[in-house]
Enzyme design. Structure first.
Site, short mmCIF file in Angstrom:
data_model
loop_
_atom_site.label_atom_id
_atom_site.label_comp_id
_atom_site.label_asym_id
_atom_site.label_seq_id
_atom_site.Cartn_x
_atom_site.Cartn_y
_atom_site.Cartn_z
CG ASP A 158 77.52 62.77 -12.32
OD1 ASP A 158 77.41 62.12 -13.41
OD2 ASP A 158 76.22 63.61 -12.32
CG HIS A 159 74.32 59.52 -12.23
ND1 HIS A 159 73.26 59.75 -12.08
CD2 HIS A 159 74.79 60.50 -12.86
CE1 HIS A 159 72.74 60.94 -12.29
NE2 HIS A 159 73.82 61.32 -13.07
CG HIS A 204 73.23 58.28 -17.22
ND1 HIS A 204 72.72 58.65 -16.04
CD2 HIS A 204 74.19 59.41 -17.34
CE1 HIS A 204 73.14 59.86 -15.53
NE2 HIS A 204 74.14 60.44 -16.38
CG ASP A 220 72.02 63.20 -15.17
OD1 ASP A 220 71.57 63.38 -14.20
OD2 ASP A 220 73.44 63.20 -15.27
CG HIS A 271 71.99 62.42 -19.99
ND1 HIS A 271 71.98 63.77 -19.72
CD2 HIS A 271 72.92 62.04 -19.32
CE1 HIS A 271 73.14 63.97 -19.29
NE2 HIS A 271 73.54 63.18 -18.60
CG HIS A 319 71.86 65.77 -11.12
ND1 HIS A 319 72.25 66.69 -12.20
CD2 HIS A 319 72.72 64.70 -11.38
CE1 HIS A 319 73.20 66.11 -13.06
NE2 HIS A 319 73.59 64.94 -12.50
CG HIS A 327 77.02 60.54 -17.87
ND1 HIS A 327 76.51 61.60 -18.40
CD2 HIS A 327 78.10 60.16 -19.11
CE1 HIS A 327 76.60 61.66 -19.71
NE2 HIS A 327 77.63 60.83 -20.05
ZN LIG Z 1 74.66 63.50 -13.52
ZN LIG Z 2 74.72 62.42 -16.93
#
Ligand SMILES: [Zn+2]
Ligand SMILES: [Zn+2]
Length: 310
Positions: free
Chosen positions: A68-69, A64, A218, A150, A276, A66
């Site tokens: 942090d990914h 996804h 996530d 998520h 994570h 977000h």
């Molecule tokens: Zn994450």
């Molecule tokens: Zn996320």
């Protein structure tokens, strides 16, 4: 001997990186495939530390969009360009990935590529949006995806090396057969007469079971996660929270240690790998580990740059 699947944990942290854990990224190597799963900030530096060459990369799977990914993508793609990467690179991701890539990543690439004095051939990037089902398949392996829960389009992936019929070379050697093209027919499972002896090819074969690895990033706990992870040799799952934080986990769409263990148990996975983790557990990952162990004993928490082969 079957080829091994090699996993490198480039980053095992969550939304905020720590000295110990970089943002999320994992690398899967199998035969000619080098597949990156998510690409948090700093992933290209983790590549240098872990040694695999990013220019060998064949596919990127994004769970996804977000930060942090995905925030490591612009830098990594720039480095591939500077290093003369000249393959077509396919980036798989959930619904909306084409727009996300165009808005969040492309502006940086134009900037980098236009000012670079060492500009090389700008390789072709293809973004493919996937949701449920087979993402990629050949005779040897398949990649499957499934929708998660998520709060934004998010998918989990599994990588499966298919079951294979193989020739038992030790059994064949014991028969001391002369070199003959008929041996090729035995490998197909046929019965052949070679050197006066009737030989059943099927008896020389054995079945190599499938190997499966599932990546659940996530998400809240959901049935798709259990179905996708069914019979996995290795289930890699997020476990952002402790079981005492069930409410927070649900509010922000994450799993607790016990949720991840439940998924592993229901899916009959053989091994669970937790990643994570919230920065709260940076120094005390054992809390998460021990909670998960109560429901699913075969569980580990890797450190950044750890490797796993099977
Ligand atoms: Zn994450
Ligand atoms: Zn996320």
């Amino acid at each position: 001997m079957a080829e091994k699947i090699k996993l490198t944990f480039l980053g095992t942290g969550s939304a905020i990186p720590t000295a110990r854990r970089n943002h999320l990224a994992m690398l899967l190597q199998y035969k000619a495939e080098t597949i990156l799963i998510d690409c948090g900030a700093g992933t290209q530096r983790q590549f240098r530390k872990a040694k695999p060459n990013p220019c060998k990369m064949t596919k990127i799977l994004i769970s996804h969009w977000h930060g942090d990914h995905i925030l490591g993508l612009p830098g990594l793609l720039q480095t591939l360009n500077l290093n003369g990467y000249n393959d077509d690179l396919t980036i798989y991701g959930p619904k909306g990935s084409k727009t996300e890539f165009k808005e969040k990543i492309s502006p940086y690439l134009n900037f980098y590529w236009n000012i670079s004095k060492r500009q090389r051939n700008q390789f072709n990037i293809v973004v493919k949006e996937v949701n449920e089902g087979i993402v990629f398949e050949d005779d040897d392996f398949s990649i499957e995806s499934s929708e998660m829960d998520h709060g934004c389009p998010t998918i989990a992936y599994s990588f499966t090396v298919k079951e294979k019929n193989r020739l038992d070379k030790t059994k064949l050697a014991k028969l001391k057969l002369p070199n003959s093209p008929l041996i090729g027919e035995l490998i197909k499972g046929k019965t052949m007469k070679i050197d006066g002896k009737k030989i059943d090819g099927k008896k020389l074969m054995y079945t190599e079971p499938q190997k499966k690895i599932t990546f659940i990033l996530d998400t809240k706990i959901n049935d798709n996660a259990i179905n996708l992870a069914k019979e996995s040799n290795i289930l890699i799952s997020e476990a952002t929270h402790s079981e005492n934080e069930q409410e927070i986990a649900e509010k922000y769409g994450h799993l607790t240690s016990v949720d991840a263990a439940k998924i592993a148990k229901k899916a009959k996975a053989k091994k669970l790998v937790l990643i994570h983790l919230s920065q709260r557990y940076d120094e005390i990952p054992k809390i998460i580990l021990n909670e998960a162990k109560k429901a699913f004993p075969n569980v580990i928490i890797p450190e950044d740059l750890d490797k796993l082969e099977f």
